[in-house]
Write a protein that holds these residues in place. Structure first.
Motif, PDB file in Angstrom:
ATOM      1  N   MET A 188       7.142   0.269  -2.627  1.00 41.19           N
ATOM      2  CA  MET A 188       8.316   0.774  -1.905  1.00 41.19           C
ATOM      3  C   MET A 188       9.037   1.838  -2.725  1.00 41.19           C
ATOM      4  O   MET A 188       9.460   2.874  -2.188  1.00 41.19           O
ATOM      5  CB  MET A 188       9.258  -0.389  -1.555  1.00 41.19           C
ATOM      6  CG  MET A 188       8.691  -1.303  -0.486  1.00 41.19           C
ATOM      7  SD  MET A 188       9.878  -2.503   0.183  1.00 41.19           S
ATOM      8  CE  MET A 188      10.041  -3.642  -1.209  1.00 41.19           C
ATOM      9  N   LEU A 189       9.177   1.606  -4.031  1.00 45.85           N
ATOM     10  CA  LEU A 189       9.850   2.580  -4.877  1.00 45.85           C
ATOM     11  C   LEU A 189       9.038   3.876  -4.963  1.00 45.85           C
ATOM     12  O   LEU A 189       9.594   4.986  -4.911  1.00 45.85           O
ATOM     13  CB  LEU A 189      10.061   1.981  -6.266  1.00 45.85           C
ATOM     14  CG  LEU A 189      10.899   2.797  -7.256  1.00 45.85           C
ATOM     15  CD1 LEU A 189      12.302   3.056  -6.706  1.00 45.85           C
ATOM     16  CD2 LEU A 189      10.985   2.067  -8.595  1.00 45.85           C
TER      17      LEU A 189
ATOM     18  N   SER B  83      14.949   5.155 -11.656  1.00 44.76           N
ATOM     19  CA  SER B  83      13.822   5.935 -11.129  1.00 44.76           C
ATOM     20  C   SER B  83      14.176   7.333 -10.661  1.00 44.76           C
ATOM     21  O   SER B  83      13.294   8.166 -10.463  1.00 44.76           O
ATOM     22  CB  SER B  83      13.197   5.178  -9.958  1.00 44.76           C
ATOM     23  OG  SER B  83      14.106   5.156  -8.851  1.00 44.76           O
ATOM     24  N   GLY B  84      15.455   7.598 -10.436  1.00 47.50           N
ATOM     25  CA  GLY B  84      15.851   8.867  -9.845  1.00 47.50           C
ATOM     26  C   GLY B  84      15.898   8.817  -8.324  1.00 47.50           C
ATOM     27  O   GLY B  84      16.362   9.766  -7.681  1.00 47.50           O
ATOM     28  N   VAL B  85      15.422   7.730  -7.734  1.00 48.15           N
ATOM     29  CA  VAL B  85      15.516   7.531  -6.288  1.00 48.15           C
ATOM     30  C   VAL B  85      16.963   7.191  -5.925  1.00 48.15           C
ATOM     31  O   VAL B  85      17.690   6.585  -6.711  1.00 48.15           O
ATOM     32  CB  VAL B  85      14.572   6.383  -5.861  1.00 48.15           C
ATOM     33  CG1 VAL B  85      14.833   5.954  -4.422  1.00 48.15           C
ATOM     34  CG2 VAL B  85      13.121   6.813  -6.029  1.00 48.15           C
TER      35      VAL B  85
ATOM     36  N   TYR C 179      16.957   4.572  -0.401  1.00 51.61           N
ATOM     37  CA  TYR C 179      16.284   3.276  -0.518  1.00 51.61           C
ATOM     38  C   TYR C 179      17.330   2.182  -0.662  1.00 51.61           C
ATOM     39  O   TYR C 179      18.078   2.155  -1.640  1.00 51.61           O
ATOM     40  CB  TYR C 179      15.351   3.315  -1.725  1.00 51.61           C
ATOM     41  CG  TYR C 179      14.564   2.056  -2.015  1.00 51.61           C
ATOM     42  CD1 TYR C 179      14.207   1.159  -1.019  1.00 51.61           C
ATOM     43  CD2 TYR C 179      14.150   1.783  -3.316  1.00 51.61           C
ATOM     44  CE1 TYR C 179      13.473   0.021  -1.308  1.00 51.61           C
ATOM     45  CE2 TYR C 179      13.406   0.649  -3.616  1.00 51.61           C
ATOM     46  CZ  TYR C 179      13.071  -0.224  -2.600  1.00 51.61           C
ATOM     47  OH  TYR C 179      12.348  -1.352  -2.893  1.00 51.61           O
ATOM     48  N   VAL C 180      17.389   1.279   0.308  1.00 49.38           N
ATOM     49  CA  VAL C 180      18.345   0.171   0.295  1.00 49.38           C
ATOM     50  C   VAL C 180      17.567  -1.128   0.130  1.00 49.38           C
ATOM     51  O   VAL C 180      16.792  -1.521   1.008  1.00 49.38           O
ATOM     52  CB  VAL C 180      19.190   0.136   1.579  1.00 49.38           C
ATOM     53  CG1 VAL C 180      20.210  -1.003   1.515  1.00 49.38           C
ATOM     54  CG2 VAL C 180      19.907   1.471   1.785  1.00 49.38           C
TER      55      VAL C 180
ATOM     56  N   ASP D 210       0.870  -1.187   0.000  1.00 55.09           N
ATOM     57  CA  ASP D 210       0.000   0.000   0.000  1.00 55.09           C
ATOM     58  C   ASP D 210       0.904   1.234   0.000  1.00 55.09           C
ATOM     59  O   ASP D 210       1.411   1.648   1.039  1.00 55.09           O
ATOM     60  CB  ASP D 210      -0.893  -0.021   1.243  1.00 55.09           C
ATOM     61  CG  ASP D 210      -1.865   1.145   1.303  1.00 55.09           C
ATOM     62  OD1 ASP D 210      -1.641   2.167   0.617  1.00 55.09           O
ATOM     63  OD2 ASP D 210      -2.844   1.062   2.074  1.00 55.09           O
ATOM     64  N   ALA D 211       1.116   1.821  -1.175  1.00 51.48           N
ATOM     65  CA  ALA D 211       2.066   2.930  -1.302  1.00 51.48           C
ATOM     66  C   ALA D 211       1.662   4.140  -0.472  1.00 51.48           C
ATOM     67  O   ALA D 211       2.527   4.847   0.066  1.00 51.48           O
ATOM     68  CB  ALA D 211       2.211   3.321  -2.777  1.00 51.48           C
TER      69      ALA D 211
END
Length: 296
Positions: free
Chosen positions: A87-88, A140-142, A98-99, A51-52
């Motif tokens: 998560m992304l 993604s740029g993340v 983000y790991v 659930d983003a």
């Protein structure tokens, strides 16, 4: 005070939470069941990480998102994409680092040591999925990084060794194993996996690339023998499960059908090169007997 969110409550997630908490950092550990380790600085939350929107709210103010969860093994293709996408998405909305906890499946069959610079050319569905999840995060740029572990072993591990070899060896019984028994194989301890996740979260060189968890490379038979000696158990007896065995077992449980892709190898050693992790992140492999002693 620094605050992190960890998705998943398995052994690697829990050990990572405790490492961060030992340094005085607050952790929220999120899983469907609301599990996790008991520590004053660790908050346990029951939520669906797919659930983003909910995950985005939980990430407000966090420094890092650690993705350490995975669906049931035989449901990866159906459920992993939605979990990874959530998560992304949440990481992109909040700007956290983000790991991702991954594995070595994405490389496919490779002659010679596996290293993070190799292309992800897996042919099987699980390997292609793992490769795609990383490629999407990297594009993604993340500020994303992936920590790739070998087969887990040690306290709390869930793997072929922990489920199919370890209890049989300790009971003095025959172990049937769906992998090569006498070739070097890469095993990552739960502790080393957690240390690599934490180190990657703190190093500015980490985002945008993958890192290999340190491994030891005994054969399955050698690792079983060391466990037996430490435990005072009889000399272990191991036999390899064939493709036919797996096909028959798959009629009883869908788990077995999933093993052919990732564990049947063409007689090649399976060795992961973690040189960059050791040199740049400062994490090395814990001696085998130390890991097994903790397990016992």
């Amino acid at each position: 005070m620094t605050f992190h969110v960890i998705i998943g409550a398995g052994a690697a997630a829990s050990r990572t939470a405790l490492l961060l908490a030992a340094d005085g950092e607050h952790v929220t550990i999120v899983s469907r069941g609301g599990g996790g380790p008991d520590h004053p600085l660790v908050e346990k939350v029951a939520a669906d990480a797919a659930d983003a929107d909910r995950l985005t709210r939980l990430l407000e103010g966090a420094a890092t998102l650690f993705g350490c969860a995975a669906p049931a093994y035989h449901r990866w293709l159906q459920e992993f994409p939605a979990l990874a996408d959530a998560m992304l998405t949440a990481a992109a909305r909040t700007g956290v680092r983000y790991v991702m906890l991954g594995n070595l499946y994405g490389y496919g069959l490779v002659e010679g040591p596996l290293h993070p610079g190799l292309p992800l050319r897996a042919a099987g569905p699980k390997g292609r999925l793992r490769a795609r999840l990383w490629e999407e995060a990297a594009a993604s740029g993340v500020r994303a990084t992936e920590v790739r572990a070998g087969q887990f072993y040690g306290a709390g591990a869930v793997s072929v060794f922990s489920l199919m070899v370890q209890p049989r060896v300790l009971a003095g019984a025959l172990a049937l194993v769906p992998q090569e028994l006498d070739l070097p194989h890469s095993y990552s301890s739960i502790g080393d996996t957690a240390r690599t996740l934490v180190a990657a979260s703190r190093d500015e060189r980490a985002p945008g690339r993958a890192w290999h968890v340190p491994v030891v490379t005994p054969s399955a038979r050698e690792l079983a023998a060391r466990l037996a000696r430490l435990a005072g158990a009889p000399e272990p007896r191991l036999e390899r499960l064939t493709e036919r065995d797996l096909a028959l077992l798959a009629l009883t449980d869908p788990f077995w059908a999933e093993l052919t892709e990732v564990l049947e190898t063409p007689g090649l050693p399976y060795v992961s090169d973690f040189t960059e992790t050791e040199k740049l992140l400062g994490v090395t492999a814990t001696p085998v007997d130390e890991v097994l002693a903790e397990l016992l």
